[in-house]
Design an enzyme around this catalytic site. Structure first.
Site, PDB file in Angstrom:
ATOM      1  N   ILE A 139       4.864  48.050  13.479  1.00  9.93           N
ATOM      2  CA  ILE A 139       4.654  48.911  12.271  1.00  9.93           C
ATOM      3  C   ILE A 139       3.498  48.549  11.708  1.00  9.93           C
ATOM      4  O   ILE A 139       3.004  47.452  11.854  1.00  9.93           O
ATOM      5  CB  ILE A 139       5.994  48.771  11.405  1.00  9.93           C
ATOM      6  CG1 ILE A 139       6.378  47.412  10.909  1.00  9.93           C
ATOM      7  CG2 ILE A 139       7.035  49.547  11.892  1.00  9.93           C
ATOM      8  CD1 ILE A 139       7.379  47.472   9.880  1.00  9.93           C
ATOM      9  N   ASP A 140       2.830  49.575  10.881  1.00  9.26           N
ATOM     10  CA  ASP A 140       1.454  49.142  10.245  1.00  9.26           C
ATOM     11  C   ASP A 140       1.512  48.120   9.438  1.00  9.26           C
ATOM     12  O   ASP A 140       2.365  47.912   8.806  1.00  9.26           O
ATOM     13  CB  ASP A 140       0.938  50.590   9.710  1.00  9.26           C
ATOM     14  CG  ASP A 140       0.735  51.494  10.751  1.00  9.26           C
ATOM     15  OD1 ASP A 140       0.845  51.339  12.121  1.00  9.26           O
ATOM     16  OD2 ASP A 140       0.792  52.810  10.354  1.00  9.26           O
ATOM     17  N   LYS A 141       0.228  47.520   9.231  1.00 11.67           N
ATOM     18  CA  LYS A 141       0.093  46.424   8.214  1.00 11.67           C
ATOM     19  C   LYS A 141       0.769  46.889   6.915  1.00 11.67           C
ATOM     20  O   LYS A 141       1.378  46.023   6.409  1.00 11.67           O
ATOM     21  CB  LYS A 141      -1.278  46.149   8.276  1.00 11.67           C
ATOM     22  CG  LYS A 141      -1.669  45.003   7.000  1.00 11.67           C
ATOM     23  CD  LYS A 141      -3.224  44.819   6.794  1.00 11.67           C
ATOM     24  CE  LYS A 141      -3.517  44.216   5.610  1.00 11.67           C
ATOM     25  NZ  LYS A 141      -4.887  43.944   5.394  1.00 11.67           N
ATOM     26  N   ARG A 150       2.214  59.041   9.301  1.00  8.76           N
ATOM     27  CA  ARG A 150       1.294  59.364   8.480  1.00  8.76           C
ATOM     28  C   ARG A 150       0.108  60.526   9.194  1.00  8.76           C
ATOM     29  O   ARG A 150      -0.253  61.395   8.319  1.00  8.76           O
ATOM     30  CB  ARG A 150       0.153  57.998   8.399  1.00  8.76           C
ATOM     31  CG  ARG A 150       0.915  57.027   7.930  1.00  8.76           C
ATOM     32  CD  ARG A 150       0.235  55.489   8.045  1.00  8.76           C
ATOM     33  NE  ARG A 150      -1.014  55.561   7.573  1.00  8.76           N
ATOM     34  CZ  ARG A 150      -1.770  54.537   7.842  1.00  8.76           C
ATOM     35  NH1 ARG A 150      -1.527  53.335   8.792  1.00  8.76           N
ATOM     36  NH2 ARG A 150      -2.957  54.355   7.279  1.00  8.76           N
TER      37      ARG A 150
END
Length: 302
Positions: free
Chosen positions: A136-138, A236
């Site tokens: 999962i993204d930062k 996103r």
């Protein structure tokens, strides 16, 4: 790893680095140009330059170099472990933490923290991403599964490939969604104008996001998202595509947004079959306080 591609008619006259960028979407165009410079790419068994214009029927053979072995140091970083046994870990990743080391982030990552907690992780993804089955993204918080053994890693990866892993996210988006439920089915690939971004593109990989509205506010919507696929930046990109970008998103959101140091996105539910015992495991974690505070402020405004 060596790969082969026969140039398609629609790729006629395209630069070799652009064609390979479409075939290797996990790599930047500059990385691909470095492969060409290092003579790892041949067209019709001939070394070429990055500006070579492809012809229909050309045979491209390229070798993806192995990542340089880099030592990943265990670091005593507190982590929220939701579940653990001898095969699997489930971690609630905080917002702002990178999942695994890379050239720009060799320390302070989730992998560094997990290695301090537990020395044995699967080696399938190599030295830089031990145990990491998915990411999962930062600036996305939430639940992530980690494999401690190669057998567990293989089993979890198969479930992801077969789309049997249950993954639900919460997000806050700009705009008021009229429909209570919906599905965004649009392929995702590298943005042709900005290789650091993903976008909905005709030749992208299949990407499907289901959503339902949890609440509506003045100018904003609180949504739950269920992933059918797991493309880079999928939620996103999909919500920007339909005109409802995520709150706080520095890459895909509007310039004028609610500043919360990154997108309002949280991986709330994670469910999967234990790769060894076959028991169904399901976990849920509330969004972090910062996310919930935005919702409280929106409720007050109406």
């Amino acid at each position: 790893m060596t790969n082969t591609h026969i140039v398609l008619p629609e790729e006629q006259t395209q630069r070799i680095d652009k064609v390979l960028a479409e075939r290797n979407q996990d790599y930047s165009r500059s990385q691909i140009q470095s492969w060409i410079k290092d003579k790892l790419v041949k067209v019709n068994n001939q070394i070429v330059k990055s500006n070579y214009k492809c012809q229909a029927g050309d045979t491209i053979i390229w070798t993806i170099p192995e990542p340089e072995p880099l030592d990943v140091e265990p670091e005593n970083i507190p982590i929220d472990i939701v579940y653990e046994d001898e095969h699997v870990l489930v971690v609630n990743k905080p917002k702002g933490m990178v999942v695994h080391p890379s050239a720009g982030h060799m320390g302070g990552t989730l992998v560094n923290a997990i290695l301090y907690h537990c020395q044995d992780l699967s080696g399938i993804n190599g030295v830089l991403r031990p145990g990491i089955v998915h990411r999962i993204d930062k600036d996305t918080s939430g639940l992530l599964m980690v494999a401690k053994t190669d057998q567990a890693h293989t089993g979890l990866a198969e479930q992801l490939s077969n789309k049997t892993v249950k993954r639900k996210y919460e997000a806050i988006v700009h705009g008021v969604l009229e429909h209570d439920y919906g599905t965004i089915d649009a392929p995702i690939g590298r943005d042709q104008k900005d290789r650091q971004k993903m976008n909905v593109v005709d030749q992208g990989k299949d990407a499907v996001t289901h959503f339902n509205v949890l609440d509506r506010y003045e100018g904003f919507t609180h949504v739950e998202c269920k992933l059918e696929t797991g493309r880079t930046h999928q939620i996103r990109v999909h919500f920007r595509y339909i005109g409802f970008p995520l709150v706080g998103d520095p890459k895909y959101g509007p310039r004028k947004t609610i500043d919360i140091n990154g997108q309002a996105l949280h991986a709330r539910v994670l469910g999967f079959e234990h790769p060894i015992t076959n028991e169904w495991l399901e976990f849920e974690k509330e969004p972090p306080e910062e996310f919930q505070q935005v919702l409280k402020e929106l409720q007050i405004k109406g």
